[in-house]
Write a protein that holds these residues in place. Structure first.
Motif, mmCIF file in Angstrom:
data_model
loop_
_atom_site.group_PDB
_atom_site.id
_atom_site.type_symbol
_atom_site.label_atom_id
_atom_site.label_comp_id
_atom_site.label_asym_id
_atom_site.label_seq_id
_atom_site.Cartn_x
_atom_site.Cartn_y
_atom_site.Cartn_z
ATOM 1 N N UNK A 399 0.855 -1.187 0.000
ATOM 2 C CA UNK A 399 0.000 0.000 0.000
ATOM 3 C C UNK A 399 0.890 1.235 0.000
ATOM 4 N N UNK A 400 0.573 2.180 -0.862
ATOM 5 C CA UNK A 400 1.295 3.447 -0.908
ATOM 6 C C UNK A 400 0.288 4.562 -0.657
ATOM 7 N N UNK A 401 0.536 5.387 0.354
ATOM 8 C CA UNK A 401 -0.392 6.465 0.708
ATOM 9 C C UNK A 401 -0.526 7.458 -0.448
ATOM 10 N N UNK A 402 -1.759 7.698 -0.928
ATOM 11 C CA UNK A 402 -1.933 8.599 -2.069
ATOM 12 C C UNK A 402 -2.056 10.067 -1.650
ATOM 13 N N UNK A 403 -1.797 10.960 -2.606
ATOM 14 C CA UNK A 403 -2.071 12.397 -2.433
ATOM 15 C C UNK A 403 -3.249 12.702 -3.350
ATOM 16 N N UNK A 404 -4.411 12.996 -2.754
ATOM 17 C CA UNK A 404 -5.640 13.180 -3.538
ATOM 18 C C UNK A 404 -5.813 14.654 -3.889
ATOM 19 N N UNK A 405 -5.947 14.937 -5.179
ATOM 20 C CA UNK A 405 -6.109 16.317 -5.641
ATOM 21 C C UNK A 405 -7.445 16.565 -6.351
ATOM 22 N N UNK A 406 -8.166 15.511 -6.694
ATOM 23 C CA UNK A 406 -9.460 15.657 -7.371
ATOM 24 C C UNK A 406 -10.304 14.434 -7.074
ATOM 25 N N UNK A 407 -11.628 14.571 -7.181
ATOM 26 C CA UNK A 407 -12.493 13.405 -6.988
ATOM 27 C C UNK A 407 -12.292 12.454 -8.165
ATOM 28 N N UNK A 408 -12.588 11.164 -7.983
ATOM 29 C CA UNK A 408 -12.457 10.221 -9.099
ATOM 30 C C UNK A 408 -13.252 10.656 -10.334
ATOM 31 N N UNK A 409 -14.460 11.193 -10.124
ATOM 32 C CA UNK A 409 -15.267 11.605 -11.278
ATOM 33 C C UNK A 409 -14.645 12.795 -11.997
ATOM 34 N N UNK A 410 -14.195 13.802 -11.241
ATOM 35 C CA UNK A 410 -13.568 14.981 -11.856
ATOM 36 C C UNK A 410 -12.368 14.571 -12.711
ATOM 37 N N UNK A 411 -11.530 13.701 -12.150
ATOM 38 C CA UNK A 411 -10.321 13.294 -12.861
ATOM 39 C C UNK A 411 -10.633 12.422 -14.070
ATOM 40 N N UNK A 412 -11.605 11.551 -13.921
ATOM 41 C CA UNK A 412 -11.944 10.618 -14.999
ATOM 42 C C UNK A 412 -12.452 11.360 -16.234
ATOM 43 N N UNK A 413 -13.255 12.403 -16.004
ATOM 44 C CA UNK A 413 -13.867 13.114 -17.129
ATOM 45 C C UNK A 413 -13.124 14.396 -17.519
ATOM 46 N N UNK A 414 -12.022 14.708 -16.859
ATOM 47 C CA UNK A 414 -11.285 15.944 -17.144
ATOM 48 C C UNK A 414 -10.555 15.855 -18.482
ATOM 49 N N UNK A 415 -10.173 17.025 -19.003
ATOM 50 C CA UNK A 415 -9.325 17.052 -20.197
ATOM 51 C C UNK A 415 -7.973 16.447 -19.805
ATOM 52 N N UNK A 416 -7.470 15.553 -20.641
ATOM 53 C CA UNK A 416 -6.286 14.797 -20.255
ATOM 54 C C UNK A 416 -5.349 14.575 -21.433
ATOM 55 N N UNK A 417 -4.142 14.123 -21.122
ATOM 56 C CA UNK A 417 -3.171 13.786 -22.155
ATOM 57 C C UNK A 417 -2.406 12.543 -21.728
ATOM 58 N N UNK A 418 -1.914 11.792 -22.715
ATOM 59 C CA UNK A 418 -1.158 10.573 -22.433
ATOM 60 C C UNK A 418 0.331 10.879 -22.466
ATOM 61 N N UNK A 419 1.044 10.436 -21.418
ATOM 62 C CA UNK A 419 2.486 10.659 -21.327
ATOM 63 C C UNK A 419 3.203 9.348 -21.051
ATOM 64 N N UNK A 420 4.466 9.211 -21.492
ATOM 65 C CA UNK A 420 5.262 8.064 -21.052
ATOM 66 C C UNK A 420 5.273 8.017 -19.528
ATOM 67 N N UNK A 421 5.174 6.840 -18.978
ATOM 68 C CA UNK A 421 4.978 6.706 -17.525
ATOM 69 C C UNK A 421 6.077 7.400 -16.730
ATOM 70 N N UNK A 422 7.315 7.400 -17.238
ATOM 71 C CA UNK A 422 8.418 8.033 -16.505
ATOM 72 C C UNK A 422 8.322 9.555 -16.464
ATOM 73 N N UNK A 423 7.479 10.121 -17.316
ATOM 74 C CA UNK A 423 7.340 11.585 -17.368
ATOM 75 C C UNK A 423 6.114 12.085 -16.593
ATOM 76 N N UNK A 424 5.485 11.200 -15.823
ATOM 77 C CA UNK A 424 4.226 11.574 -15.169
ATOM 78 C C UNK A 424 4.384 11.991 -13.713
ATOM 79 N N UNK A 425 5.582 11.924 -13.162
ATOM 80 C CA UNK A 425 5.774 12.256 -11.743
ATOM 81 C C UNK A 425 5.325 13.697 -11.481
ATOM 82 N N UNK A 426 4.499 13.854 -10.451
ATOM 83 C CA UNK A 426 3.978 15.164 -10.093
ATOM 84 C C UNK A 426 2.666 15.519 -10.765
ATOM 85 N N UNK A 427 2.264 14.734 -11.760
ATOM 86 C CA UNK A 427 1.003 14.988 -12.449
ATOM 87 C C UNK A 427 -0.141 14.236 -11.761
ATOM 88 N N UNK A 428 -1.377 14.638 -12.077
ATOM 89 C CA UNK A 428 -2.559 14.005 -11.479
ATOM 90 C C UNK A 428 -3.076 12.935 -12.438
#
Length: 482
Positions: A399-428
């Motif tokens: 288990x890794x303690x998460x940092x929550x910045x948005x509700x699951x629904x907000x994040x799921x339906x938000x405008x988004x972009x796909x990045x290589x996994x190594x470039x995603x640190x710090x992103x939501x």
């Protein structure tokens, strides 16, 4: 429980009556009792395809039961000590989602442990409710998340008095139980509903000396996987309700997501399994518990492994332990649980329930035999002798303690972009990532992607865990919020 009445199986009996009538089918399904698909008959058999039928008056309708299904649900409620029971054919996923959707709407809060099954997170995506996560304590030696501490639940309630409900895992995938009665009472004292994900706890209603079940604890609802330890067919489950539940409203919620073409194979299996548990469950699960305990003793005698049990109880984060869960820690033989899982399957033809980075689990239930337990113990002894390595340290816990910045629904339906996994640190994150089984998200929509989380995901993948969640098939990319 009325044992005389429990001898009945109304759906099964109706199907047997129907089978004898030789009705000419001008309805769906199109295989017409198998005549249109001989290969299916060869695969499943005449008796199976002969009762794969559509809803009709003699067989009732799951969407609005008035006869045999209604009676079967009444018997199910009686057997489990509930006020009402819904037979579910979309798995316990739909039962968990029905519990959540019945009690919280967009903008309302629900308190839950963060190590919930993905079905609960997905329910939040559907309804827009706000999760208040309780981080579970972890056992860093065993590498498992533990139950909810009562003090953590109290603080979550104090900080969020407007929350509508509390969701509780009982037991966890690893057999860990929280202080269920105290948490249920705490919820009710604060005007909140107590909802229990009891996917792995069917047997708690029938076996002697097992942890407290949700209905006995006074919970408002519980989702039960009858197919896991109760003996019914895969995907068949039940949703239990306490005396104060609004059954009419819950029925409408259930029908939002459950199929209108319920499988009578699944319904019949639920009916037969409920009867079997009501009449024979106590003796069956007494044997299961003894078998699991015997397995623990045999495996712990090998050396190097640790098959843990009730000695873990601490009155708090491990308030109780489900002894039917045979979880074996593999760290001291230098192998991950997933490596032992793969060896058992590939070299010994033994299929375990799951392996994670520290443990491998055997699901002991009513269909197991003593000779199978002995074969498992022998294989584990072989693996230690042939494949063990110096002890390694892979990570601290499952288990890794998460940092929550948005509700699951907000994040799921938000405008988004796909990045290589190594470039995603710090992103939501806009996606979930999980090992399956057990299906507990490492990362959920709305949570910050950290180096620790990425390290965990990569280690799990390298060691052979089956990963699910992202659109990227090889988990090389993740969708993040713009």
């Amino acid at each position: 429980m009325d044992l005389n009445r429990q001898k009945k199986a109304p759906v099964y009996e109706a199907l047997e009556r129907f089978r004898k009538q030789r009705v000419v089918p001008f309805d769906v399904p199109g295989h017409k009792r198998g005549r249109g698909n001989p290969e299916l008959v060869s695969f499943l058999g005449d008796r199976c395809v002969g009762i794969d039928v559509n809803s009709m008056k003699p067989l009732d309708n799951l969407c609005h039961p008035v006869s045999v299904i209604k009676e079967a649900e009444e018997l199910m409620a009686d057997a489990f000590g509930a006020a009402h029971a819904f037979m579910m054919v979309n798995g316990t996923t739909s039962a968990v989602q029905a519990m959540v959707l019945s009690h919280v709407k967009k903008g309302e809060k629900i308190i839950m442990p963060r190590n919930v099954h993905k079905s609960a997170i997905n329910a939040l995506i559907l309804c827009g409710a706000i999760p208040v996560y309780i981080d579970p304590k972890v056992d860093t030696n065993l590498g498992i998340p533990l139950g909810m501490e009562l003090s953590d639940v109290k603080k979550a309630i104090e900080d969020n008095p407007e929350a509508k409900a509390i969701l509780i895992n009982n037991p966890s995938y690893y057999g860990i139980c929280s202080n269920l009665k105290a948490i249920v009472d705490l919820a009710h004292e604060n005007g909140m509903k107590a909802l229990v994900d009891e996917a792995h706890g069917t047997h708690l209603y029938f076996g002697p000396n097992l942890p407290l079940n949700a209905m006995a604890a006074g919970a408002d609802m519980a989702a039960i996987s009858m197919h896991k330890s109760g003996g019914s067919l895969t995907q068949s489950s039940i949703l239990l309700c306490g005396p104060d539940a609004n059954i009419g409203y819950i029925s409408r919620i259930v029908n939002l997501t459950q199929t209108t073409s319920a499988s009578y194979l699944l319904l019949g299996s639920l009916d037969i399994s409920r009867r079997n548990l009501a009449l024979n469950g106590a003796s069956s699960f007494e044997k299961v518990t003894k078998m699991a305990q015997y397995a623990r003793e045999e495996i712990n005698d090998i050396g190097g492994y640790y098959a843990y049990g009730k000695e873990l109880k601490n009155g708090g984060s491990i308030y109780d332990f489900d002894e039917t869960k045979l979880v074996v820690n593999t760290r001291k033989i230098g192998l991950t649980g997933i490596e032992v899982y793969d060896l058992l399957r590939d070299e010994y033809d033994i299929q375990m329930e799951f392996g994670d980075l520290s443990n491998v689990m055997a699901y002991i239930s009513i269909g197991d035999r003593l000779q199978d337990i002995e074969r498992l113990a022998g294989a584990l002894a072989d693996i230690r002798r042939l494949y063990s390595k110096p002890e390694q340290s892979f990570f601290s816990a499952e288990y890794v303690t998460p940092i929550v910045k948005a509700t699951p629904q907000e994040a799921f339906y938000a405008e988004k972009e796909s990045l290589p996994i190594d470039e995603t640190v710090g992103r939501i994150s806009a996606e979930s990532v999980m090992c399956y089984p057990p299906g507990i998200p490492i990362l959920s929509p709305g949570e910050v992607i950290t180096e620790e989380i990425l390290g965990y995901i990569k280690t799990a993948m390298e060691k052979g865990c089956s990963m699910q969640g992202p659109e990227s098939e090889d988990i090389s990319e993740l969708f993040v919020l713009k």
